[in-house]
Enzyme design. Sequence first.
Site, PDB file in Angstrom:
ATOM      1  NE  ARG A 155     -22.486 -12.821  19.561  1.00 23.82           N
ATOM      2  CZ  ARG A 155     -21.848 -11.841  18.932  1.00 23.82           C
ATOM      3  NH1 ARG A 155     -20.517 -11.837  18.877  1.00 23.82           N
ATOM      4  NH2 ARG A 155     -22.519 -10.879  18.342  1.00 23.82           N
TER       5      ARG A 155
ATOM      6  CB  CYS B 194     -17.547 -13.121  12.818  1.00 23.18           C
ATOM      7  SG  CYS B 194     -16.764 -11.571  12.323  1.00 23.18           S
TER       8      CYS B 194
END
Length: 291
Positions: free
Chosen positions: A191, A249
């Site tokens: 990611r 995150c």
Amino acid sequence: MTREDVLVSPERLAWELGFGEHPHDSGAFDDVEPPVLLDVRWALGQDDGHERYLEGHLPGAVFVDMELELAGPASPAAGRHPLPAPEVFEQAARSWGVREGAPVVVYDATGGTAASRAWWLLRWAGHTAVRILDGGLPAWVRADLPTESGEVLAERGDVVVRPGGMPVLTASDAALLTRSGVLLDARAAERFRGEVEPIDPRAGHVPGARSAPTHENLDDAGSFLADERLRERFAAVGVLPGVDVGVYCGSGVTAAHQVAALAAVGIDAALYPGSWSQWSHDDARPVATGE
């Protein structure tokens, strides 16, 4: 903070709850107040945490709902899990039985990656007597310690929320930190690189951030790495003495685990609560891809 301020082993917690002998071999220990236990079973894309809690949990543990109690309303401008309003969080914490000054232990079944959000929020709220059960429910079960099923309703607590106990970053703060310190991206490496993006509108990372996936804080059994290994891990991404550190995150949940891992080895770090879910919705914010 030290490791003992952040984490508690199943054996030590069992002793504090009156289930066994003290885990240390020597020395005298005073009696301690049994902690309030909070079960924070949650994972992205799964909504069966409460059902799993009802099937089995630590004796006396109260279920905590990530979406409803550990976050405010989601929005593109604020992110998927913005911080809850202080007065709302105070009422939730009181419903769990949290009292002023009383110890709290939080846990989940995923190495603390969800429970750390409750740990961080309680510390942010000024309640410092909170630890994470190292290894979570799986470690507790492996130690052959008791569990129970069904719902637990706690006697209402009286904790007072005083925001400011943990440092927080805005999106602009996070951008500036990439120039003056170290901004860690706690998402999975793919990611970070922008190869996949399962939920947010743009793939990639904050320009200048460094990849440090949360799962690498844990060993194969789901417990936090030993202190020396954690220090080596963070030094490899530029976290050195005197350097300001921030963490983000996807939505500010697993980044709290990174903050906890850093705290366990004496490193303070600020949390960017909006994280990628906020940043990626703002077209004015640049996005980087690759390593």
